[in-house]
Design a protein around this motif. Structure first.
Motif, short mmCIF file in Angstrom:
data_model
loop_
_atom_site.label_atom_id
_atom_site.label_comp_id
_atom_site.label_asym_id
_atom_site.label_seq_id
_atom_site.Cartn_x
_atom_site.Cartn_y
_atom_site.Cartn_z
N LEU A 185 60.60 -33.84 21.69
CA LEU A 185 59.78 -33.96 22.90
C LEU A 185 60.44 -34.91 23.90
O LEU A 185 60.32 -34.72 25.11
N THR A 186 61.14 -35.91 23.40
CA THR A 186 61.88 -36.80 24.30
C THR A 186 62.95 -35.99 25.04
O THR A 186 63.11 -36.09 26.25
N ARG A 230 63.06 -32.70 25.51
CA ARG A 230 62.45 -31.72 26.41
C ARG A 230 62.01 -32.38 27.71
O ARG A 230 62.28 -31.88 28.80
N ARG A 231 61.33 -33.50 27.56
CA ARG A 231 60.85 -34.22 28.73
C ARG A 231 62.01 -34.56 29.66
O ARG A 231 61.96 -34.39 30.88
N HIS A 232 63.10 -35.01 29.04
CA HIS A 232 64.24 -35.43 29.83
C HIS A 232 64.90 -34.26 30.56
O HIS A 232 65.22 -34.35 31.75
N LEU A 268 63.56 -31.44 31.47
CA LEU A 268 62.70 -30.96 32.56
C LEU A 268 62.71 -31.94 33.72
O LEU A 268 62.70 -31.54 34.89
N GLU A 269 62.77 -33.22 33.41
CA GLU A 269 62.73 -34.21 34.48
C GLU A 269 63.98 -34.23 35.34
O GLU A 269 63.89 -34.43 36.56
N LEU A 322 56.27 -28.24 29.65
CA LEU A 322 55.35 -29.23 30.20
C LEU A 322 55.95 -30.61 30.15
O LEU A 322 56.53 -31.00 29.14
N ILE A 323 55.77 -31.34 31.22
CA ILE A 323 56.07 -32.76 31.20
C ILE A 323 54.72 -33.45 31.02
O ILE A 323 53.88 -33.42 31.90
N VAL A 324 54.51 -34.02 29.85
CA VAL A 324 53.23 -34.66 29.56
C VAL A 324 53.48 -36.13 29.34
O VAL A 324 54.38 -36.51 28.60
#
Lengths: 454, 454
Positions: A150-151, A153-155, A157-158, A428-430
């Motif tokens: 998830l780290t 993925r978030r990165h 997408l960001e 998703l960025i959650v």
């Protein structure tokens, strides 16, 4: 916490005295492929099983890279351990980080309690290895836990969002350069998937930047990708990656990683995203066993999977250093762990019946790795092949081995959307869940990351 | 960041001069039901649309409580905004928190840039209202964002684990007592779902505790649950809740919330889990409009949805205080926002064609709330009903309005597992993604929670 309270349940809150008869207790540390299969294979054995994991879920690690690249949802590839064994009355599941194993006293200590064992199965797995550079972890997360994925993925997408915000020119600063370190299965799969998400998915969604120009660089210190495969297949995988637009750099030694990029063989690559898939090492728990470990921090085991130093302790899965009859050390693959988990359960049953334990032997049904849509390689015995057929085989095998029909159905749907619809379902960025003030904060210490940071 | 770069895209990195002709720019703040429908309804209008949201996803809020109670995965009820409008070439999506609106200069300022508008649509929604007790937030998360829902889910799952660790006796300390404050739709749905997960799902998974003894207490300051519904339906909902084992306490004023529990009407309830569903207030962004707001922090609008003080600014959705012809203020419901979003787009098109704007009128197709499996109430015109039929209608309507076939398919599957298989698909405790060191940390400031904390 007396061990007797872990005995079989009968829907009466406090079991009557006669059910409290002492049955041998098998403590299993780790709910991965090895530990979970050991627990399930003990379902008819006259033992109490105490299964401890620091996560509440079994994770299907081979698909973790798809969570990291937004193809699948975290919930799709993980099953609550309690749910997997809910109908097995002789299992008590405990969520908690095991802190030490005391072989003298036959006790396993975990945060919040301790438990006595008659047999111990250590299946605690591996963690990311930065080879003496722990400071790289902050910039280059590994891919071992859902949190890692998830780290990542978030990165990913960001950085696309940040590039869109800054418009043209952001490429120069490495915002859209993705470096994957390590060209084993995880590295190859991740590099391919990042390239695909940029080229097939993101490209339609942005207006100011051209996501298809995102660079994906795959580095490896060795001389070929997927080096555990036949050389011809390795070459094919490299060509497939290059055809997809991944820059493959071999014999590449990473010298530095910081916020701005990576230094490799003296050359600087500006990159905001670095994924570390270069190696693993044994869980620090192995150190509390007080035996010599191999170079990778693994425990050497006898042919019957027990430690030579202790009759009551088995080590299985990635954490076990097991030499086959031909002198090869078994690799850290799910099928090895699954078979060892089942074997260890059989050996425990044998021991309880007064029979001799049997040596483990690995039935190698082959291996496969995927590179991208309709691209994969497979080795099944002497049969080596790649392309669409290998990819379909890969899809089929991974679906088959996912635990639980529920996960299979969701993953299959995710793949249909990803590979047919060219979408990624989990983009998703959650913001991370908040930690609550007060009593439950102690929980926070249970993540793998805190242990790594030591 | 010149506004001209947001004009239509033609796959050439820098648009040629002729496409840079100035078209009116419609800035939409918020990608919820109102904002997203406004953007989509402008797809054929000769305008550039600039859609800003602080999250990268549109959230289907009516199902958020199901994420909080582990029935659905976060990815199931949210769609990346970029993906929703990917084929609409006149929309530029921007991820960012809007910090202020300067009506004088016709500028919207957000972290990372600013944009000039010819028309502005403010659809920034509401946030949780603690009615002057912001310190309660740490113990009693609201349910407005995915982050809220994941915080709640994590907490619910963790208290069961902690109770199992501590064994019998943990009930006394409120570990398995769940208090839901506010008996509107969200509160009722959440209370029902927590009771269901304890009674139907958890009960099979634990050995030392009896999860079916978990207490769920639903509090409301008013004299009935779901008070916006007909009194008879309200009563039915209360009876349904009580039949499920939820303790409903009405006329209950919360006086204190801390780590150990809740004080209500002078009485102490020991409870480790409190969910706040008692009220909402307008986004703080409304305050930068420099007009008087209503009691709930909403902006009063004209019949054509514009602010009386500014011809260029529309306010829609939950944030708008809109009085119907019969003097009623429209409630904060998804259908209101959807219809207002479409209407605002039509009014902008009318204005551009030199025609007069038209007043909005809400077509009330009814409302429904669910209590648990096969239990719901519905009001459609004068037709008021409950039970299985209302529940099936609820399922159908919610599936129908989910954006994107992908989400519909996944949610439908999740429900089949939940209501037929009595499982909850999303019972993962996942450590929050790590924040990376360095350049991207500025992103952290973008969550709703930081704003609330002000």
């Amino acid at each position: 916490m007396p061990q007797a309270t872990t005995s079989e349940r009968d829907d009466v809150p406090i079991p009557p005295a006669e059910t409290q008869k002492r049955r041998p207790c098998v403590v299993i540390v780790g709910g991965g492929f090895g530990g979970l299969n050991a627990a399930r294979s003990l379902r008819r054995a006259p033992v109490d099983v105490f299964l401890i994991d620091r996560h509440n879920h079994h994770l299907f690690q081979p698909l973790l890279y798809q969570v990291a690249t937004a193809g699948l949802s975290a919930d799709d590839i993980a099953s609550p351990i309690r749910e997997v064994v809910r109908h097995q009355q002789n299992v008590q599941v405990m969520l908690g980080e095991v802190t030490s194993i005391d072989r003298q006293a036959q006790m396993v200590r975990y945060e919040g309690g301790e438990v006595h064992y008659d047999f111990l199965v250590v299946a605690a797995g591996m963690q990311t290895n930065y080879f003496g550079n722990p400071q790289w972890e902050a910039q280059a997360p590994g891919l071992k836990t859902l949190r890692d994925a998830l780290t990542c993925r978030r990165h990913i997408l960001e950085v696309f969002e940040q590039a869109e915000r800054e418009g043209e020119g952001s490429e120069g600063r490495g915002l859209l350069t993705f470096v994957v370190v390590g060209a084993g299965a995880t590295g190859v799969e991740t590099a391919g998937a990042i390239r695909e998400i940029a080229y097939q998915v993101m490209v339609k969604d942005f207006r100011r930047i051209d996501p298809s120009r995102a660079r994906v660089v795959l580095l490896d210190a060795g001389s070929r990708v997927l080096s555990s495969y036949d050389e011809e297949l390795s070459d094919r995988a490299r060509r497939d990656l290059e055809k997809m637009g991944v820059e493959v750099r071999l014999n590449a030694m990473v010298e530095a990683i910081d916020e701005e990029g990576v230094t490799v063989n003296g050359e600087r690559i500006a990159a905001r995203t670095v994924v570390w898939a270069a190696g693993v090492k044994g869980s620090p728990l192995a150190q509390t066993l007080n035996v010599e470990l191999d170079r990778m921090g693994r425990v050497t085991v006898n042919p019957d999977l027990r430690m030579p130093q202790d009759d009551r302790v088995f080590v299985i899965g990635d954490l076990a250093h097991f030499e086959s009859e031909d002198g090869q050390v078994l690799p850290g693959l799910a099928p090895v762990a699954v078979q060892q988990g089942k074997h260890v359960a059989d050996n425990i049953k044998r021991a309880m019946e007064g029979r001799a334990m049997e040596p483990f032997s690995y039935w190698d049904r082959g291996k496969m790795a995927t590179i991208g849509r309709a691209k994969a390689i497979a080795e099944i015995g002497n049969w080596k092949f790649g392309g669409l057929m290998a990819w379909l085989a890969w899809l089929f095998v991974h679906l088959l081995f996912l635990i639980g029909f529920r996960n299979r159905a969701f993953v299959l749907m995710g793949w249909i959307f990803a590979y047919v619809g060219m979408r990624r379902s989990a983009r998703l960025i959650v913001d991370p869940p908040r930690e609550r003030a007060g009593a439950l904060n102690f929980w926070q210490g249970f993540g793998v990351d805190e242990v790594r940071a030591e």
